[in-house]
Write a protein that holds these residues in place. Structure first.
Motif, PDB file in Angstrom:
ATOM      1  N   GLN A  10       0.802  -1.218   0.000  1.00 56.22           N
ATOM      2  CA  GLN A  10       0.000   0.000   0.000  1.00 56.22           C
ATOM      3  C   GLN A  10       0.842   1.279   0.000  1.00 56.22           C
ATOM      4  O   GLN A  10       0.333   2.352  -0.295  1.00 56.22           O
ATOM      5  N   GLN A  11       2.121   1.161   0.374  1.00 55.02           N
ATOM      6  CA  GLN A  11       2.915   2.371   0.569  1.00 55.02           C
ATOM      7  C   GLN A  11       4.378   2.100   0.222  1.00 55.02           C
ATOM      8  O   GLN A  11       4.990   1.183   0.774  1.00 55.02           O
ATOM      9  N   ARG A  64       2.639   6.758 -10.732  1.00 53.84           N
ATOM     10  CA  ARG A  64       1.354   7.385 -11.107  1.00 53.84           C
ATOM     11  C   ARG A  64       0.756   6.689 -12.334  1.00 53.84           C
ATOM     12  O   ARG A  64      -0.471   6.605 -12.475  1.00 53.84           O
ATOM     13  N   HIS A 104      -1.604   3.048  -5.101  1.00 57.65           N
ATOM     14  CA  HIS A 104      -1.677   3.411  -3.690  1.00 57.65           C
ATOM     15  C   HIS A 104      -0.861   4.671  -3.408  1.00 57.65           C
ATOM     16  O   HIS A 104      -1.151   5.706  -4.004  1.00 57.65           O
ATOM     17  N   ARG A 105       0.146   4.594  -2.530  1.00 59.48           N
ATOM     18  CA  ARG A 105       0.857   5.795  -2.067  1.00 59.48           C
ATOM     19  C   ARG A 105       2.363   5.628  -2.230  1.00 59.48           C
ATOM     20  O   ARG A 105       2.907   4.543  -2.040  1.00 59.48           O
ATOM     21  N   GLY A 135       6.278   7.885  -1.550  1.00 60.57           N
ATOM     22  CA  GLY A 135       6.971   9.030  -0.973  1.00 60.57           C
ATOM     23  C   GLY A 135       8.467   8.837  -1.025  1.00 60.57           C
ATOM     24  O   GLY A 135       8.987   7.957  -1.723  1.00 60.57           O
ATOM     25  N   ASP A 177       2.809  11.408  -1.795  1.00 65.82           N
ATOM     26  CA  ASP A 177       1.692  11.157  -0.885  1.00 65.82           C
ATOM     27  C   ASP A 177       2.101  11.235   0.578  1.00 65.82           C
ATOM     28  O   ASP A 177       1.244  11.404   1.446  1.00 65.82           O
ATOM     29  N   TRP A 178       3.392  11.099   0.842  1.00 62.74           N
ATOM     30  CA  TRP A 178       3.865  11.117   2.230  1.00 62.74           C
ATOM     31  C   TRP A 178       5.373  11.366   2.221  1.00 62.74           C
ATOM     32  O   TRP A 178       6.056  11.159   1.216  1.00 62.74           O
TER      33      TRP A 178
END
Length: 453
Positions: free
Chosen positions: A163-164, A213, A218-219, A221, A290-291
């Motif tokens: 997810q990240q 992208r 998901h995300r 960073g 995203d983070w």
């Protein structure tokens, strides 16, 4: 208790985890068709590693991964931040995929999920494939597209379950240690190379975000190490030195990502070695993320020093506790770092992706306990500092203790221990330290245990 009178508290969905990196724990660097990285070469360069240590075995995690996940479950971890060895997946760094290396990370992710632990992979934590270093490594502008190709392979394999993602870990360390001062792989010493390596790392980050992208769901960073700088005095020279030190270590990486420009002080620092970068490069680097991951260990009290080229700064020793790596224990700096990010960059979602300390661990007691009170105190103070930052409105969403295991501390070898779990490197026996037991209680209580002596 924290050094403040505030109650320590965290959001109900706060993500508690621990962190490692591939070369520091995996061992088996050439197993199952993997290629060499620059760290295999560096550890075999005479005089570069403490005690001649290498990561050939390290924590043997490549073979003991299932037991290590069970250990994470026992500690109650909700997340595990690890890195992927690029050369395990692409032995030459590009082109041919090594399915056995790729499957290792797929199995690891599956095992984490079976144990309700969120996988947090980092694509690059310093171990560049040696074959790419032969082509210039981070000095070759093509490295950005090589990195995007590698990233796409990982997204295709794991994004259905991950997810990240993080693109890079601590690009400052890669360039300062690897290209300016020569203390880390690949061991170069050039003020002309360091800006180029930094810029290409950030370009690679940008291409990996672009690729995500297009293909990810998901995300994503980036992870940076932040060391807040405090002036030794209010003299004009010391204040200017602080600005240079902050620009070089902190803003050099965050300003381009969030603001689309490099700090002006870098031109002053590098002089004729500072290139003029194309606007298209800066646009590439400034991909929305995203983070943000923040690694925090210490602060620096800075003064002017004309002899310390090219930054012209020096550190001022404080009357304080220092870790075995010579870093001052200063928890307020973590609060200051998080509030600074909020103010300067618009309060992005932040995870403290590394925080911890190397201290001497006494021998194991007869009852099996490894008591590490200095590390226990370090975590208590720094977790309270994170709570303070959240109380001031910082969007901090998780915390990863560094490190899950005692490991190869890069050029310091096995001489410095950061783990909340002790590793006997002769037997590979794992023993949870007092700090690990505290952290398990922190997770189980969502931090409330910190409000009690």
């Amino acid at each position: 208790m924290s050094g403040t009178s505030q109650r320590v508290q965290f959001p109900a969905d706060f993500l508690w985890g621990a962190a490692t990196s591939a070369y520091q724990i995996e061992g088996s660097p050439l197993a199952d068709g993997a290629g060499p990285s620059i760290w295999q070469r560096f550890t075999r360069t005479p005089g570069m590693m403490a005690n001649g240590d290498t990561g050939d075995v390290a924590c043997d995690h490549y073979r003991r991964w299932k037991d290590d996940v069970a250990l994470m479950k026992h500690l109650g971890l909700k997340a595990y931040r690890f890195s992927i060895a690029w050369a395990r997946v692409l032995p030459e760094g590009r082109g041919r995929v090594n399915d056995r290396g790729l499957d290792f990370y797929s199995r690891l992710v599956d095992e984490l999920l079976r144990n309700d632990i969120m996988p947090l992979p980092t694509l690059f934590h310093w171990d560049l494939p040696a074959m790419l270093d032969d082509r210039g490594g981070w000095l070759n502008p093509d490295v950005a597209s090589w990195f995007a190709d590698y990233a796409n392979i990982m997204y295709a394999k794991l994004d259905d379950r991950v997810q990240q993602w993080a693109t890079l870990n601590e690009p400052w360390v890669v360039t300062d240690g690897g290209y300016l001062h020569g203390a880390l792989a690949p061991g170069h010493r050039s003020k002309y190379e360091a800006p180029i390596a930094s810029h290409n790392l950030l370009r690679a980050h940008g291409t990996a975000v672009q690729a995500y992208r297009a293909n990810g769901k998901h995300r994503i960073g980036i992870v940076v190490n932040i060391e807040p700088k405090y002036a030794a005095s209010q003299s004009a020279e010391d204040l200017a030195a602080v600005k240079r030190a902050d620009a070089y270590m902190n803003r050099q990486y965050l300003d381009p990502v969030f603001l689309g420009a490099y700090p002006d002080e870098l031109q002053d620092i590098f002089d004729d070695a500072w290139p003029s970068w194309p606007a298209a490069d800066l646009a590439l680097i400034k991909q929305p993320i995203d983070w943000l991951g923040v690694n925090y260990y210490t602060r620096n009290v800075t003064r002017f020093d004309a002899n310390n080229y090219p930054l012209r700064v020096a550190s001022v020793k404080q009357d304080a506790t220092y870790t075995e790596t010579g870093w001052e224990v200063f928890a307020q700096g973590l609060t200051d770092t998080l509030t600074w990010i909020k103010q300067r960059y618009g309060n992005p979602p932040v995870y403290v992706t590394e925080n911890g300390a190397a201290f001497y661990d006494p021998p194991q007691a007869d009852d099996g306990v490894i008591d590490d009170p200095l590390r226990v105190n370090y975590f208590r103070k720094h977790l309270a500092a994170v709570s303070d930052a959240i109380g001031q409105g910082c969007d901090v969403r998780g915390y990863m203790a560094w490190s899950l295991l005692d490991n190869l501390e890069w050029s310091l070898g096995f001489s410095k221990r950061f783990g909340i779990v002790h590793v006997d490197f002769a037997t590979q026996q794992r023993t949870i330290k007092a700090s690990g037991k505290l952290y398990a209680n922190v997770i189980a209580s969502n931090g409330d245990v910190l409000n009690h002596a």
